[in-house]
Design an enzyme around this catalytic site. Structure first.
Site, PDB file in Angstrom:
ATOM      1  N   HIS A 111     -31.495  62.075  59.755  1.00 49.36           N
ATOM      2  CA  HIS A 111     -32.615  61.222  59.329  1.00 49.36           C
ATOM      3  C   HIS A 111     -33.746  62.125  58.840  1.00 49.36           C
ATOM      4  O   HIS A 111     -34.056  63.129  59.496  1.00 49.36           O
ATOM      5  CB  HIS A 111     -33.083  60.355  60.500  1.00 49.36           C
ATOM      6  CG  HIS A 111     -34.165  59.394  60.109  1.00 49.36           C
ATOM      7  ND1 HIS A 111     -33.917  58.263  59.361  1.00 49.36           N
ATOM      8  CD2 HIS A 111     -35.509  59.404  60.348  1.00 49.36           C
ATOM      9  CE1 HIS A 111     -35.050  57.608  59.164  1.00 49.36           C
ATOM     10  NE2 HIS A 111     -36.032  58.278  59.752  1.00 49.36           N
ATOM     11  N   ALA A 175     -34.016  71.217  53.804  1.00 48.08           N
ATOM     12  CA  ALA A 175     -33.825  71.519  55.233  1.00 48.08           C
ATOM     13  C   ALA A 175     -32.608  70.773  55.791  1.00 48.08           C
ATOM     14  O   ALA A 175     -31.848  71.318  56.601  1.00 48.08           O
ATOM     15  CB  ALA A 175     -35.083  71.149  56.016  1.00 48.08           C
TER      16      ALA A 175
HETATM   17  C1  GRF Z   1     -30.822  61.781  53.372  1.00 42.68           C
HETATM   18  O1  GRF Z   1     -32.210  62.003  53.253  1.00 42.68           O
HETATM   19  C2  GRF Z   1     -30.471  61.422  54.793  1.00 42.68           C
HETATM   20  O2  GRF Z   1     -31.263  62.064  55.741  1.00 42.68           O
HETATM   21  C3  GRF Z   1     -30.740  59.947  54.808  1.00 42.68           C
HETATM   22  O3  GRF Z   1     -30.296  59.479  53.565  1.00 42.68           O
HETATM   23  C4  GRF Z   1     -30.379  60.533  52.613  1.00 42.68           C
HETATM   24  C5  GRF Z   1     -29.004  60.698  52.036  1.00 42.68           C
HETATM   25  O4  GRF Z   1     -28.980  61.615  50.974  1.00 42.68           O
HETATM   26  N1  GRF Z   1     -30.107  59.328  55.948  1.00 42.68           N
HETATM   27  P1  GRF Z   1     -27.580  62.175  50.449  1.00 42.68           P
HETATM   28  O5  GRF Z   1     -26.748  60.957  50.051  1.00 42.68           O
HETATM   29  O6  GRF Z   1     -26.956  62.954  51.542  1.00 42.68           O
HETATM   30  O7  GRF Z   1     -27.930  63.011  49.261  1.00 42.68           O
END
Ligand code: GRF
Length: 217
Positions: A111, A175
């Site tokens: 998250h 990060a």
């Molecule tokens: C990320 O920021 C993750 O933390 C959140 O949704 C976003 C997904 O991005 N849960 P990706 O599909 O991994 O590029």
């Protein structure tokens, strides 16, 4: 030790999935991605999985009459591929208590905030609205309540004075791409122990430096 067989659930572009695939491709990494499932057929992450030679499946939630029947289809797919542990990587569906019970303490999520702050949607905008100086990302064990559960790894990044939700999101995402592989490695090495509402990590080197922002000049 045999590599931990991991299933990744996604809904979108899959940049965190890519970070996990890249980490798992390195010799000696203790986990292997064996299946990727998306609830959206057009998720970019499905192509990333295929490029890496990992079986990838679209299971559209709209094809199912309720949350649990969708979750049962996902569960069956993961089991068919020998999945032992699940990473949620931008998976935009709430999982049923039934599913979480089936995989108790064997599901993690990432998250983009320092939980327990800023759960739910638009955490970067929430962080800007709250005026925090530091934000970041969290990898945690999944419990039924949204964005809750024992914390495994966190990374902090500064919030810059001119940040927009988009610029903060990009800094946090960088990060995330380091955090998720680290957390998965610790899990696969069996160094992550869930003790009630907290996690103890064996042999991890705590980072003793405080990050000041702004820092005194
Ligand atoms: C990320 O920021 C993750 O933390 C959140 O949704 C976003 C997904 O991005 N849960 P990706 O599909 O991994 O590029």
């Amino acid at each position: 030790m045999a590599a931990l067989k991991v299933g990744v659930l996604i809904s979108g572009r899959g940049s965190n999935l890519q970070a996990l695939l890249d980490a798992a491709a390195a010799p000696g990494f203790p986990a292997k991605i064996v299946a990727v499932v998306s609830n959206k057929a057009d998720a970019g992450g499905l192509e990333r999985a295929k490029r890496a030679g990992v079986p990838a499946f679209a299971i559209p939630h709209k094809d199912y009459k309720d949350r649990e029947s969708f979750d049962r289809a996902v569960d069956a797919c993961l089991r068919e591929h020998g999945v032992e542990f699940i990473c949620l990587a931008g998976f935009m569906r709430l999982l049923s208590d039934w599913f979480i019970g089936q995989w108790a303490d064997r599901i993690v999520n990432i998250h983009p905030s320092l939980l327990p702050s800023f759960k739910g949607l638009h955490p970067q905008a929430q962080a800007l609205a709250a005026g925090v100086r530091l934000s970041g990302c969290t990898v945690h064990i999944v419990r039924p309540e949204l964005d809750s559960g024992p914390i495994i790894v966190q990374a902090a990044v500064p919030v810059m004075p001119d940040d927009t939700p988009e610029t903060l999101e990009a800094r946090i995402l960088t990060a995330e791409h380091r955090c998720y592989p680290l957390a998965l490695r610790l899990i696969a090495e069996k160094r992550v122990h869930v003790e009630g509402d907290v996690v103890r990590v064996d042999g991890a080197a705590p980072s003793a430096d405080a990050l000041f922002h702004p820092k005194a000049v």
